[in-house]
Design an enzyme around this catalytic site. Structure first.
Site, PDB file in Angstrom:
ATOM      1  CE1 TYR A 225      -4.537  -2.278   4.830  1.00 49.01           C
ATOM      2  CE2 TYR A 225      -3.448  -0.157   4.576  1.00 49.01           C
ATOM      3  CZ  TYR A 225      -4.062  -1.263   4.016  1.00 49.01           C
ATOM      4  OH  TYR A 225      -4.190  -1.353   2.656  1.00 49.01           O
TER       5      TYR A 225
ATOM      6  CB  SER B 222      -0.841   0.001   1.285  1.00 48.65           C
ATOM      7  OG  SER B 222      -1.481   1.248   1.453  1.00 48.65           O
TER       8      SER B 222
END
Ligand code: NAD
Length: 255
Positions: free
Chosen positions: A156, A143
């Site tokens: 995350y 990401s």
């Protein structure tokens, strides 16, 4: 066809980005294992879509946070297709909460899937690639949050940041075997994971202002980079992250 007769696993590929990657690999001639955790019907549909476009595919249920499931995933793929050339670690989850209110269980759950799960999949896949010979490709869907912060999403971000150094380190260790390891870092991509954005026009408007190319990404934007990294064209590419974010990482705000 860029992946003719290559054998690939894509984790979490019954939906979203993973499904787009599995379908793109199928179109490029790969034999694909669609891994799913909890959506057998969607996984079956993904397999049917790949087969309709002329590819071969199977669906295997495997939770990437469970070592025994990952052994099963690689084992069934090799049983069906004879080898494993490409491992795409795409499965991921997020649970947003302010840091001060995040329970340990949330941290452990997100890290188990997004970091430990990828580590396990990389190791199991690489063992198979080394034992069969001929090199291989490992691609992790990370990401932009392996680099930039997202308040309320620390587990995350920590997992994706961890993926950056996992990828870099094992790229060096696996290079002598001809196995390349790279990450793809998506920005904002239209998938079920961020369904809430569609329901919140103000948030969407604000997000679009942060994306220089002025649009949210599509799963296919990520899939085309995965095809490149899996192909022979990327044989000299290892140890890097490829951001697919419409320039979001480079935007300079009002300055
Ligand atoms: P999604 O929620 O649509 O898909 C995630 C998939 O992973 C689902 O099929 C889900 O069932 C599967 N999965 C979750 N936990 C699993 C487990 N334990 N074992 C096996 N499968 C599991 O999300 P997406 O947007 O397609 O995300 C795919 C990847 O891309 C994730 O790693 C995510 O972090 C990353 N990503 C997405 C975006 C975005 O904007 N959509 C941005 C950056 C990174």
């Amino acid at each position: 066809m860029q992946l003719k007769d290559k054998v690939a696993i894509v984790t979490g590929s019954s939906l979203g980005i993973g499904k787009a990657i599995a379908k793109a690999f199928g179109r490029e001639g790969a034999k694909v294992t669609v891994d799913y955790r909890s959506h057998p019907n969607e996984a079956k549909e993904a397999v049917e879509e790949i087969e309709k476009s002329g590819g071969r595919a199977i669906a295997v249920q495997a939770d990437v946070s469970k070592p025994e499931d990952i052994k099963k995933l690689v084992g069934k793929t090799v049983e069906e297709f004879g080898r494993l050339d490409i491992m795409v670690n795409n499965a991921g989850i997020e649970e947003k909460k302010p840091f001060l209110e995040t329970p340990l269980e949330t941290w452990e759950k997100v890290i188990a899937v997004n970091l430990t799960g990828v580590w396990l999949c990389c190791q199991e896949a690489a063992k198979q690639m080394v034992s069969q010979g001929g090199g291989g490709r490992i691609i992790n869907v990370s990401s932009i949050h392996e680099e930039i912060t997202m308040p309320t999403n620390a587990p995350y971000c920590a997992a994706k940041g961890g993926l950056k150094m996992l990828m870099r380190t094992i790229a060096v260790e696996l290079a002598p075997y001809g196995i390349t390891v790279n990450n793809i870092g998506p920005g904002a991509i239209e998938t079920p994971i961020n369904q809430n954005l569609k329901e919140n026009p103000d948030q969407m408007k604000q997000l679009l202002e942060e994306i220089p190319l002025g649009r949210i990404g599509q799963p296919e934007d990520v899939a085309s980079v995965a095809v490149f990294l899996a192909s022979d064209a990327a044989s000299y590419v290892t140890g890097s992250t490829y951001f697919v974010d419409g320039g979001m990482m480079r935007q300079s705000g009002s300055l």
